[in-house]
Design a protein around this motif. Structure first.
Motif, PDB file in Angstrom:
ATOM      1  N   GLY A 159      60.117  58.240  54.716  1.00 25.52           N
ATOM      2  CA  GLY A 159      59.869  57.266  55.774  1.00 25.52           C
ATOM      3  C   GLY A 159      58.453  57.345  56.331  1.00 25.52           C
ATOM      4  O   GLY A 159      57.475  57.297  55.592  1.00 25.52           O
ATOM      5  N   ASP A 160      58.369  57.485  57.674  1.00 26.18           N
ATOM      6  CA  ASP A 160      57.073  57.506  58.347  1.00 26.18           C
ATOM      7  C   ASP A 160      56.521  58.911  58.514  1.00 26.18           C
ATOM      8  O   ASP A 160      55.601  59.128  59.314  1.00 26.18           O
ATOM      9  N   ALA A 161      57.061  59.868  57.819  1.00 24.68           N
ATOM     10  CA  ALA A 161      56.592  61.246  57.976  1.00 24.68           C
ATOM     11  C   ALA A 161      55.093  61.326  57.694  1.00 24.68           C
ATOM     12  O   ALA A 161      54.599  60.711  56.754  1.00 24.68           O
ATOM     13  N   ASP A 162      54.390  62.097  58.521  1.00 24.05           N
ATOM     14  CA  ASP A 162      52.939  62.175  58.448  1.00 24.05           C
ATOM     15  C   ASP A 162      52.513  63.625  58.231  1.00 24.05           C
ATOM     16  O   ASP A 162      52.856  64.503  59.024  1.00 24.05           O
ATOM     17  N   LYS A 165      54.379  49.172  61.239  1.00 28.08           N
ATOM     18  CA  LYS A 165      55.409  49.986  60.585  1.00 28.08           C
ATOM     19  C   LYS A 165      56.704  49.213  60.334  1.00 28.08           C
ATOM     20  O   LYS A 165      57.557  49.661  59.590  1.00 28.08           O
ATOM     21  N   LYS A 166      56.834  48.032  60.960  1.00 26.74           N
ATOM     22  CA  LYS A 166      58.047  47.234  60.762  1.00 26.74           C
ATOM     23  C   LYS A 166      57.817  46.068  59.813  1.00 26.74           C
ATOM     24  O   LYS A 166      58.730  45.264  59.595  1.00 26.74           O
ATOM     25  N   SER A 167      56.625  45.940  59.271  1.00 25.64           N
ATOM     26  CA  SER A 167      56.349  44.850  58.342  1.00 25.64           C
ATOM     27  C   SER A 167      57.078  45.100  57.021  1.00 25.64           C
ATOM     28  O   SER A 167      57.353  46.242  56.640  1.00 25.64           O
ATOM     29  N   ALA A 168      57.380  44.009  56.325  1.00 18.11           N
ATOM     30  CA  ALA A 168      58.118  44.124  55.061  1.00 18.11           C
ATOM     31  C   ALA A 168      57.333  44.938  54.036  1.00 18.11           C
ATOM     32  O   ALA A 168      57.901  45.747  53.293  1.00 18.11           O
ATOM     33  N   GLY A 169      56.020  44.699  54.002  1.00 18.74           N
ATOM     34  CA  GLY A 169      55.200  45.427  53.037  1.00 18.74           C
ATOM     35  C   GLY A 169      55.229  46.921  53.280  1.00 18.74           C
ATOM     36  O   GLY A 169      55.346  47.713  52.339  1.00 18.74           O
ATOM     37  N   TYR A 170      55.119  47.335  54.561  1.00 22.76           N
ATOM     38  CA  TYR A 170      55.102  48.771  54.846  1.00 22.76           C
ATOM     39  C   TYR A 170      56.462  49.402  54.580  1.00 22.76           C
ATOM     40  O   TYR A 170      56.553  50.534  54.105  1.00 22.76           O
ATOM     41  N   ILE A 171      57.536  48.670  54.879  1.00 21.14           N
ATOM     42  CA  ILE A 171      58.879  49.205  54.616  1.00 21.14           C
ATOM     43  C   ILE A 171      59.063  49.455  53.114  1.00 21.14           C
ATOM     44  O   ILE A 171      59.582  50.496  52.691  1.00 21.14           O
TER      45      ILE A 171
END
Length: 944
Positions: free
Chosen positions: A639-642, A434-440
């Motif tokens: 963001g990371d909302a699921d 979740k902290k990778s540049a691609g995922y951001i």
């Protein structure tokens, strides 16, 4: 095109005959100069020339073995056609010579495959002796057209089955129309004919490179074949058979009387007759060593192709559901096969949202890599006059470096012209850090609304539908056989469009709805983000009980009409029969549902969003719609909302918001919906909905199923394949019985007793208290299984009788029967079907009859509506589910029961008292069904 002009395995090529016709005057002059002895010797040939028979010239050609006379003829024609390419004119003449095969190679663009020495013998070299390159097609067409003009004969180019020419690449239509327009302006003496499906032609018109191209078109919808025309078609096809025996009767080995009877009865389209009727029968005849004549089956009774296809679809879908194979176990290219096919069918079937037009679907906007195919498509849309593109892709690259490379390619493909993208994932949870540049970067696009995730593990119904589509299409052309006919892929797609099994796929909502850079427009069958409806009138005006027909609509044909250019036909709708009821304009009535104080919904939305944020889900409130039963709170994921985690908060939200029932949380196009019950829910009355009947449904057996959250009235038409038979499930207090009564009342309000009859089975003995003198009853109300069996047996016998009548009259549906032949529809309604299935002997007798009716009674105008409180596997058996395409779910006891007949858990979270979900194709539509007071019910059924 060159081959069709210059070569024929059966007879003389068309161009060769035209060239011979052109030479008749010259040969006649030559013969006139001969001596009397030679004239007498060749009198037969001279007589042929006098009759202007080109075969006489070709007979002389047959004795010429050297090329020199052909070169002399070519030089003569070149002088007569100064504006044409000399090399092309020479090649066209030489195509009729012994060197014809070599010349066709050169004309086809294969000059580099021929030795220079051979080209030199054909004089297709320049002054330096170098080979002349193959000519462009335009030069060939110009020379042929000019030569034909000398014979006063037009050059006609025909493009048939245009949809097959481009398959999924409909962007080629623009190039095609531009090219055709260029030919029309450049080539003299040219006519162009185009044959295609109606939906394809609409696309061609929209994509035409030149408006003047469309202006020059004459359109013609080809009629179905009559018996004589069908016989002529079969005769022509069999004459082209390589083993055709001229000594046999025309059309052999087909029995032409059976062909004529079949066409007069079934009225097939030309393509359907040849591909679906004659070709399989001919193949079988060949496999039986060509014994006897081929008799074409003329029977019209039994199941239609669309009915059989729906049954095959249901069986395939049921098997896929039973396998419980997760999407993560399917390869990405296989997943994409289902997605891309669904999108193409949406375009061809015009399954578009109101105001949307799918202009084209362009493949592979995302660049491939050596180890990742990255399947994708770019859909060009027009929305209320504004254009934009939506990118759709499937990916399983959800972790590590592969995710980063994939997202970089995706990001590059989402250009300024692309309003957004939809990513179909096998599962919601991604493996990437979740902290990778691609995922951001990926999350940023989700937050700003330019990217949407469509996880298949949270949309199992959609996944199963697309898997079913993929498997059915893969079987077409190989082992998909209906009524003894092998179904081609083209006709399989037509059947999918005609039956509408995919028309409401949830993926379509994600692809087409609610993009911020396109004008908002709502789906015709999905909840829309619009303002709340106006208040309910206290005393709605009465609804007339007589039909309000202005025209009588007929069901659509199985095979859509073709379009031909440079042909014209005229048609006029039949006037209504004498004695038809007077035209009555239904009153316009405001939709139900007085909204509560607006701050209530706003407060609910605010509280729900705050609670979800406290639970770590980044959501943003975007508004609320208020329906008669519930308010739909809408939140965007950030963001990371699921979504899966949000859905699991339903019980906590019930407590936090002080609700009496758990809210129904669903994924929608671009947002998550949270449906919460209104504290002052409104009652929807049937008269108000009847007043909203669309003109196209006048005279149809259609009922208002209910009102959506946006105030839209949704109509259910029993004549449609997807809703011809209904399974209605709901527990005590759900409003199931009231829904069934509303169905009867609505049909009685809109149709006369001569148009519809009811057969009612009421094991509870309290739902259908209808006296025997009711003019709508086709027989007394039945109260137990033993009495129900004869009703079903009578219905099956009536169905067979009607099919025999349809066969005798040469029509395919009872709506086309008139005068003394006209018959009413039968609607057979069970209030508590489960009670009849308890006894094994009764069940053994009921189920086969219900299966027969469900499978083939639609065209006969007989419809089943089965209501049950317990949608259990022992009651709603696979056999019944496969033959009851329409599903109405009211509140049920558990998610398990809901999934059994809806494939979704939603019915377990409904609020009762008429709150329902209607399964249409691959999606669910939530509605509030109408209520009918006892006095109104009696009035509509004319027993009060």
């Amino acid at each position: 095109m060159v081959e069709s002009l210059l070569y024929s395995s059966q007879s003389f090529a068309s161009f060769r005959l035209e060239l011979a016709k052109l030479l008749i005057p010259s040969f006649s002059t030559y013969f006139d100069r001969l001596s009397a002895g030679l004239k007498a010797k060749h009198a037969a040939i001279r007589n042929g020339l006098e009759k202007e028979d080109p075969l006489a010239v070709l007979e002389l050609f047959g004795h010429v073995e050297t090329l020199e006379p052909y070169h002399q003829l070519a030089d003569s024609l070149r002088a007569a056609l100064p504006h044409c390419s000399g090399a092309v004119v020479r090649a066209l003449v030489l195509s009729t010579s012994p060197a014809g095969d070599d010349v066709r190679w050169w004309l086809r663009g294969e000059a580099d495959q021929m030795p220079v020495q051979r080209l030199a013998a054909l004089r297709l070299v320049d002054k330096q002796g170098a080979a002349i390159d193959s000519p462009p097609l335009l030069d060939i067409l110009t020379a042929v057209a000019e030569l034909l003009r000398l014979n006063k004969t037009p050059l006609i180019l025909c493009f048939d089955q245009l949809e097959e020419l481009f398959k999924n690449d409909s962007a080629g239509f623009t190039t095609l129309t531009s090219q055709l327009m260029n030919w029309l302006q450049t080539i003299p003496n040219l006519l162009i004919g185009i044959g295609c499906l109606e939906a394809t032609w609409k696309l061609v018109r929209g994509e035409a490179g030149y408006k003047s191209f469309v202006d020059r078109i004459k359109e013609c919808y080809l009629p179905v074949l009559r018996g004589t025309e069908a016989v002529e078609l079969v005769e022509r096809r069999m004459k082209c058979w390589v083993d055709h025996d001229a000594k046999r009767t025309a059309g052999w080995p087909f029995d032409l009387d059976s062909v004529r009877k079949y066409a007069d009865t079934k009225k097939p389209g030309p393509r359907f007759l040849i591909q679906q009727v004659c070709a399989p029968a001919f193949t079988t005849w060949l496999s039986k060593k060509q014994s006897g004549l081929i008799l074409v089956d003329e029977a019209t009774g039994g199941e239609t192709l669309s009915d059989l296809f729906k049954e095959e679809w249901a069986k395939t879908l049921q098997r896929i559901q039973a396998e419980k194979k997760p999407a993560s176990d399917v390869q990405d290219l296989e997943l994409w096969s289902g997605v891309s096919e669904a999108l193409v069918l949406a375009q061809k079937g015009c399954w578009k949202l109101d105001g949307f037009l799918i202009k084209s679907i362009n493949s592979q906007p995302i660049k491939k890599s050596s180890n990742d195919p990255r399947p994708s498509a770019l859909i060009d849309l027009t929305v209320n006059g504004k254009s934009g593109s939506v990118l759709v892709t499937v990916s399983k690259k959800d972790g590590g470096i592969a995710f980063g490379h994939w997202f970089t390619a995706l990001d590059e493909a989402i250009t300024k012209a692309v309003v957004g993208g939809v990513v179909v994932w096998p599962r919601r949870e991604l493996s990437v850090g979740k902290k990778s540049a691609g995922y951001i970067s990926y999350s940023t696009r989700l937050d700003n609304g330019t990217l949407r995730a469509f996880p298949l593990d949270e949309n199992e119904g959609t996944f199963h539908q697309m898997e079913c589509l993929r498997q059915i299409i893969s079987r077409a052309g190989s082992d998909l056989v209906l009524k003894g006919n092998l179904i081609s892929r083209d006709d399989c797609r037509i059947l999918i469009i005609e039956t509408g099994v995919l028309a409401h796929l949830k993926l379509f909502e994600f692809v087409f709805q609610n993009w911020s850079r396109l004008p908002h427009t709502s789906a015709g069958n999905a909840p829309a983000a619009v303002a709340p409806p106006p208040p309910v009138p206290v005393n709605p005006p009465p609804v007339p009980t007589s039909p309000t027909a202005t025209t009588l609509a007929s069901p659509p044909p199985l095979i859509p009409p073709l379009i031909a250019v440079f042909q014209t036909t005229t048609g006029q709708a039949s006037p209504p029969p004498l004695g038809s009821p007077p035209v009555v304009t239904p009153p316009q009535v405001s939709l139900p549902t007085p909204p509560p104080v607006p701050s209530w919904a706003e407060e609910m939305l605010k509280k729900a969003a705050e609670y979800l944020k406290k639970k770590g889900e980044a959501v943003h409130p975007i508004g609320a719609d208020i329906g008669p039963t519930f308010a739909r709170l809408k939140v965007e994921l950030r963001g990371d909302a699921d979504f899966g985690k949000i859905r699991r908060q339903a019980e906590n939200l019930k407590v936090y918001l002080a609700l009496t029932q758990e809210p129904l949380i669903s994924s929608q196009a671009g947002f998550v919906s949270i449906d919460v019950q209104r504290p002052d829910r409104a009652t929807v009355l049937l008269p108000q909905l009847l007043a909203q009947c669309p003109t196209k449904l006048v005279g149809e057996p259609a009922i208002p199923a209910g009102v959506g959250v946006s105030g839209n009235v949704e109509w259910l038409n029993l004549s449609e394949p997807e809703s011809c038979h209904l399974l209605v499930a709901g527990t005590t207090g759900s409003g199931k019985s009231e829904f069934l009564k509303a169905v009867l009342a609505a049909l009685a309000a809109r149709l006369e007793p001569s148009q519809v009859k009811f057969r009612l089975i009421d094991p509870k003995r309290v739902t259908f208290n209808v006296p025997n003198h009711c003019p709508y009853l086709g027989g007394p109300v039945v109260f137990d299984g033993e009495e129900a069996i004869p009703v079903l047996e009578e219905s099956v016998a009536e169905m067979e009788r009607r099919y025999e009548l349809l066969q005798r009259r040469g029509v395919d549906h009872i709506q086309k029967l008139t005068g003394t032949d006209a018959v009413p529809r039968w609607v057979i309604v069970f209030d508590e079907f489960a009670d009849l299935m308890v006894d094994k002997m009764t069940r053994k007798q009921l189920e086969p009859q219900l299966k027969r009716l469900g499978a083939k009674s639609r065209a006969a105008g007989i419809h089943l509506i089965l209501g049950t409180q317990r949608p259990e596997a022992s009651v709603v058996t696979p056999l019944l589910r496969s033959n009851l395409p329409g599903r109405i779910g009211l509140q049920v006891a558990s998610e398990k029961e809901s999934k059994l007949f809806l494939d979704e858990p939603d019915a377990a979270y409904l609020f009762g008292k008429g709150d329902l979900v209607w399964k249409r194709g691959g999606g669910l539509t939530r509605l509030q069904s109408p209520f009918v007071p006892k006095s109104e019910f009696d009035k509509y059924l004319r027993v009060g």
